[in-house]
Structure formats: C-alpha cells, structure tokens
Design a protein around this motif. Structure first.
Motif, PDB file in Angstrom:
ATOM      1  N   GLN A 136       0.867  -1.171   0.000  1.00  0.00           N
ATOM      2  CA  GLN A 136       0.000   0.000   0.000  1.00  0.00           C
ATOM      3  C   GLN A 136       0.911   1.230   0.000  1.00  0.00           C
ATOM      4  N   HIS A 137       0.619   2.185  -0.878  1.00  0.00           N
ATOM      5  CA  HIS A 137       1.502   3.338  -1.037  1.00  0.00           C
ATOM      6  C   HIS A 137       0.949   4.556  -0.307  1.00  0.00           C
ATOM      7  N   THR A 138       1.829   5.220   0.426  1.00  0.00           N
ATOM      8  CA  THR A 138       1.452   6.393   1.213  1.00  0.00           C
ATOM      9  C   THR A 138       2.491   7.491   1.004  1.00  0.00           C
ATOM     10  N   PHE A 139       2.064   8.741   1.216  1.00  0.00           N
ATOM     11  CA  PHE A 139       2.958   9.888   1.043  1.00  0.00           C
ATOM     12  C   PHE A 139       3.020  10.705   2.333  1.00  0.00           C
ATOM     13  N   LEU A 140       4.210  11.186   2.647  1.00  0.00           N
ATOM     14  CA  LEU A 140       4.399  12.256   3.626  1.00  0.00           C
ATOM     15  C   LEU A 140       4.936  13.448   2.853  1.00  0.00           C
ATOM     16  N   ILE A 141       4.228  14.576   2.887  1.00  0.00           N
ATOM     17  CA  ILE A 141       4.662  15.761   2.148  1.00  0.00           C
ATOM     18  C   ILE A 141       4.991  16.888   3.125  1.00  0.00           C
ATOM     19  N   ARG A 142       5.680  17.885   2.609  1.00  0.00           N
ATOM     20  CA  ARG A 142       6.012  19.047   3.429  1.00  0.00           C
ATOM     21  C   ARG A 142       6.119  20.270   2.526  1.00  0.00           C
ATOM     22  N   LYS A 143       5.812  21.438   3.069  1.00  0.00           N
ATOM     23  CA  LYS A 143       5.917  22.671   2.294  1.00  0.00           C
ATOM     24  C   LYS A 143       7.285  22.765   1.618  1.00  0.00           C
ATOM     25  N   PRO A 144       7.326  23.046   0.314  1.00  0.00           N
ATOM     26  CA  PRO A 144       8.618  23.195  -0.363  1.00  0.00           C
ATOM     27  C   PRO A 144       9.517  24.230   0.293  1.00  0.00           C
ATOM     28  N   GLU A 145       8.923  25.323   0.815  1.00  0.00           N
ATOM     29  CA  GLU A 145       9.730  26.345   1.483  1.00  0.00           C
ATOM     30  C   GLU A 145      10.543  25.729   2.617  1.00  0.00           C
ATOM     31  N   LYS A 146       9.929  24.851   3.362  1.00  0.00           N
ATOM     32  CA  LYS A 146      10.611  24.252   4.504  1.00  0.00           C
ATOM     33  C   LYS A 146      11.591  23.168   4.071  1.00  0.00           C
ATOM     34  N   VAL A 147      11.211  22.377   3.071  1.00  0.00           N
ATOM     35  CA  VAL A 147      12.112  21.342   2.564  1.00  0.00           C
ATOM     36  C   VAL A 147      13.417  21.952   2.064  1.00  0.00           C
ATOM     37  N   PHE A 148      13.306  22.972   1.216  1.00  0.00           N
ATOM     38  CA  PHE A 148      14.507  23.487   0.566  1.00  0.00           C
ATOM     39  C   PHE A 148      15.279  24.477   1.437  1.00  0.00           C
ATOM     40  N   ARG A 149      14.598  25.163   2.351  1.00  0.00           N
ATOM     41  CA  ARG A 149      15.329  25.970   3.322  1.00  0.00           C
ATOM     42  C   ARG A 149      16.171  25.065   4.221  1.00  0.00           C
ATOM     43  N   SER A 150      15.593  23.927   4.582  1.00  0.00           N
ATOM     44  CA  SER A 150      16.325  22.967   5.399  1.00  0.00           C
ATOM     45  C   SER A 150      17.524  22.422   4.633  1.00  0.00           C
ATOM     46  N   PHE A 151      17.319  22.116   3.353  1.00  0.00           N
ATOM     47  CA  PHE A 151      18.429  21.645   2.526  1.00  0.00           C
ATOM     48  C   PHE A 151      19.492  22.729   2.393  1.00  0.00           C
ATOM     49  N   GLY A 192      -4.055   1.815  -9.952  1.00  0.00           N
ATOM     50  CA  GLY A 192      -5.421   1.863  -9.459  1.00  0.00           C
ATOM     51  C   GLY A 192      -5.553   1.891  -7.954  1.00  0.00           C
ATOM     52  N   GLN A 193      -4.550   2.428  -7.274  1.00  0.00           N
ATOM     53  CA  GLN A 193      -4.581   2.515  -5.811  1.00  0.00           C
ATOM     54  C   GLN A 193      -4.953   3.918  -5.342  1.00  0.00           C
ATOM     55  N   GLU A 194      -5.554   3.972  -4.168  1.00  0.00           N
ATOM     56  CA  GLU A 194      -5.755   5.241  -3.481  1.00  0.00           C
ATOM     57  C   GLU A 194      -4.490   5.507  -2.666  1.00  0.00           C
ATOM     58  N   VAL A 195      -3.948   6.704  -2.758  1.00  0.00           N
ATOM     59  CA  VAL A 195      -2.729   7.046  -2.019  1.00  0.00           C
ATOM     60  C   VAL A 195      -3.101   7.791  -0.742  1.00  0.00           C
ATOM     61  N   ILE A 196      -2.625   7.315   0.378  1.00  0.00           N
ATOM     62  CA  ILE A 196      -2.833   7.984   1.656  1.00  0.00           C
ATOM     63  C   ILE A 196      -1.757   9.048   1.813  1.00  0.00           C
ATOM     64  N   ILE A 197      -2.166  10.291   2.075  1.00  0.00           N
ATOM     65  CA  ILE A 197      -1.233  11.409   2.168  1.00  0.00           C
ATOM     66  C   ILE A 197      -1.368  12.088   3.523  1.00  0.00           C
ATOM     67  N   ILE A 198      -0.231  12.312   4.177  1.00  0.00           N
ATOM     68  CA  ILE A 198      -0.198  13.113   5.399  1.00  0.00           C
ATOM     69  C   ILE A 198       0.801  14.243   5.190  1.00  0.00           C
ATOM     70  N   ASP A 199       0.624  15.326   5.966  1.00  0.00           N
ATOM     71  CA  ASP A 199       1.457  16.517   5.798  1.00  0.00           C
ATOM     72  C   ASP A 199       2.316  16.737   7.043  1.00  0.00           C
ATOM     73  N   ALA A 200       3.559  17.160   6.832  1.00  0.00           N
ATOM     74  CA  ALA A 200       4.494  17.335   7.943  1.00  0.00           C
ATOM     75  C   ALA A 200       4.061  18.430   8.908  1.00  0.00           C
ATOM     76  N   ASP A 201       3.435  19.492   8.412  1.00  0.00           N
ATOM     77  CA  ASP A 201       2.945  20.535   9.317  1.00  0.00           C
ATOM     78  C   ASP A 201       1.867  19.991  10.255  1.00  0.00           C
ATOM     79  N   ASP A 202       0.988  19.137   9.707  1.00  0.00           N
ATOM     80  CA  ASP A 202      -0.024  18.499  10.545  1.00  0.00           C
ATOM     81  C   ASP A 202       0.633  17.583  11.569  1.00  0.00           C
ATOM     82  N   LEU A 203       1.665  16.866  11.131  1.00  0.00           N
ATOM     83  CA  LEU A 203       2.387  15.977  12.031  1.00  0.00           C
ATOM     84  C   LEU A 203       3.032  16.754  13.169  1.00  0.00           C
TER      85      LEU A 203
END
Length: 335
Positions: A136-151, A192-203
């Motif tokens: 089962q495929h799932t995603f954790l995403i985060r605001k690009p501003e925070k991802v690339f500022r961190s990088f 044909g799968q539903e992808v479960i997505i959560i966000d890092a700010d919510d986390l």
C-alpha cells in the motif's frame, strides 16, 4: 468503521483465509505491507522512528530504510552522478540494482505483522516498473519552502561548503515534487490505488492524531506511545538499510536530529528568525517556485486531523521561519 479509513482502496489484499507458506513458516494472513514516499528534509526519518517503537512494544515489524534511494544515488543503475567522484569506489553499492531492491522487498517475512519501507519519492523516477507488488503506497509531504530551506541550511554547514555541492548536484531535475506527483499519478492511474497522504505541518501540530489516522488507514497497529523513542543506534541495528548510505548521510548531517533525540511532540514555541530571499541560493529559490504547484495538488488530498476545523491549515506563525529552529522545538532533546 473509523472515519479515517479510506473506502475503496484498490491495492491487492493478502488472502484473508489461507496464509502464505514460506518454507516451513507461514506469513500472517493479515500482514500489512506499506511504502512511505517523502521528499528529503520532511521529518520522514522521525516518522519512521515512530513506527519503530512498535518493536519495543513486542510487535513484529520489519522496516526498510531508503532502499530505492540507495539504488538511485549509489547503485549500479544510479541516476545521478556522484558529486564527489573520488568517493565513488568507497560508497557505491553494487548489489542495489532496482530489480534487487524490488525482489528484496517482495520476499516473504513470515514473522512480521507489518513490513514498512520508507523512501524518497524521486528515487523511482523513470523506474516505476520496479515498485514492489503487494504494498500500500502512502505519502508524507512538506511545504517546499521548509524542505529546501532545510536543505539550504544543510549545504551551508562548514564541511558541505568545502565540497561546493549545490542542490542541483544531488536532486533530480523536477526538484523532487514533480517526481513525487508523477509517482502519485502512476500509483492512482496505472496501479489503481488510493494514495494515503499526510502533511508534515499536521504531524508537527498534531502528532498523535496524524499517527492514529495513518495507522487506521493502513492497518498498522497504533499506540499513543509512538511519539516517544528509544536510542537512535538501537533503531539502526533493527532496520534494513545500506551502511554506505548511512555513512554518507551521517557525514553530511542528514540524520543529526532524528537519531539524537528521543521523541516527537507538538512545538511549544516558534523561532523568530525569518530568512530573507537573499539568504537562499538561486537553486533554492527556483526549487521552491517549481515545487509549490505540485505540493498544493497533493496537499488538497491529504488526511485532515480532526482538530483542523474545515480542513484548513492553522495559521502557522513560523511557516517561513528557519527550519532548524522549528525542528528543534519539535524534537525532544535526548540530553
């Protein structure tokens, strides 16, 4: 049935009556296999550590840490040139072909209730035919501003400044989020799968709620104690991972906070420092601009914590704050 569970999820389920035989042992009929795809610098390793706590609670769980990322950067079919060519023969992983990773993930784990793998979303770009079956495929995403500022902060450390490595030297042409959205399309349209997505700010804001939602949607056992971890070195001993990838990421400081801390908690204060555009490299500004539309498309499809009325993100006073300050408030210091 919980309101968090996704209806009509199309991933191929395990048989619910006849267990799978593996040699002389049988795979549990309700075994869960879950992939988590994420951008770098998205708290994904911290999330991985939350699931690792299930081992301390007597659960049989197998965890793979970034096997496709190893193939992408260090394997025989690596898709990016090593930025420091002299290190090539020291860190390359000759066995980590995409076919080998797929076969490794698809093997039977007769003792495991859960098989969980965390990887970077761009690592299967142009290689999606190697996605392991039965997951089962799932995603954790985060605001690009925070991802690339961190990088940007990571590459600004003294050791990294000496190497003169830039974002474009270690990230794909689509700046991660385009590749993640293409992966999302492949999973939903081709598989044909539903992808479960959560966000890092919510986390960050609602760690227990997000973990409970994620576990409910995937069938992974949930525990309120998932936000309190043991020692980082104990997790590393139990995970399936490339020691060479671990060495590279440890040298550059990729895991500094995730493995030196003891837990995940809602932040109690915010950094007051707000970096200006002048603080960022041209690559960083471009990456943020290109990535934002893809992130927003994925963000619209995320699981929404109950505490967020109407599904709108709370006003985040540190949304443009220095990433290091925010993550420090998120992670409980081990000392």
């Amino acid at each position: 049935m919980s309101m968090y569970r996704f209806f009509g999820c199309c991933f191929k389920p395990m048989p619910d009556t006849v267990p799978i035989v593996s040699g002389t042992k049988m795979v549990p009929p309700d075994q869960k296999k879950v992939m988590l795809w994420a951008p770098p610098r998205s708290l994904s390793t911290a999330f991985e550590r939350c699931l690792s706590t299930l081992m301390d609670q007597g659960r049989n769980i197998t965890i793979f840490h970034e096997p496709f990322t190893t193939a992408y950067h260090l394997g025989p079919e690596r898709q990016m040139k090593m930025p420091l060519e002299p290190l090539k023969f020291t860190v390359e992983e000759s066995k980590y072909s995409y076919a080998w990773v797929k076969q490794h993930l698809e093997q039977d784990f007769p003792e495991s209730e859960v098989v969980f793998a965390k990887d970077l979303g761009y690592s299967v770009s142009n290689r999606m035919q190697y996605l392991p079956e039965g997951f089962q495929h799932t995603f954790l995403i985060r605001k690009p501003e925070k991802v690339f500022r961190s990088f940007n902060t990571l590459l600004s450390k003294p050791l990294m400044r000496l190497t003169r490595i830039k974002l474009a030297d270690v990230l794909p042409q689509g700046w991660v989020f385009q590749e993640m959205y293409e992966l999302y399309q492949y999973i939903t349209e081709t598989l044909g799968q539903e992808v479960i997505i959560i966000d890092a700010d919510d986390l960050i804001q609602y760690p227990e709620e997000v973990l409970e939602m994620y576990c409910e949607a995937t069938g992974i056992p949930f525990s309120p104690n998932m936000t309190v971890w043991g020692k980082g070195k104990d997790d590393l001993k139990r995970w399936h991972l490339s020691k060479r990838l671990l060495f590279v990421n440890s040298v550059v400081g990729q895991y500094d906070r995730a493995f030196s801390t003891r837990g995940l908690t809602k932040p109690t204060h915010h950094s007051t420092h707000r970096p200006t555009e002048e603080d960022l490299t041209g690559d960083t500004q471009l990456a943020i601009e290109v990535s934002r539309p893809y992130y927003e498309k994925l963000y619209e499809k995320r699981l929404i914590p109950p505490s967020l009325s109407g599904g709108q993100r709370e006003e985040d006073v540190c949304s443009e704050a220095d990433d290091a300050g925010e993550e420090h408030s998120l992670l409980i210091n081990a000392s």
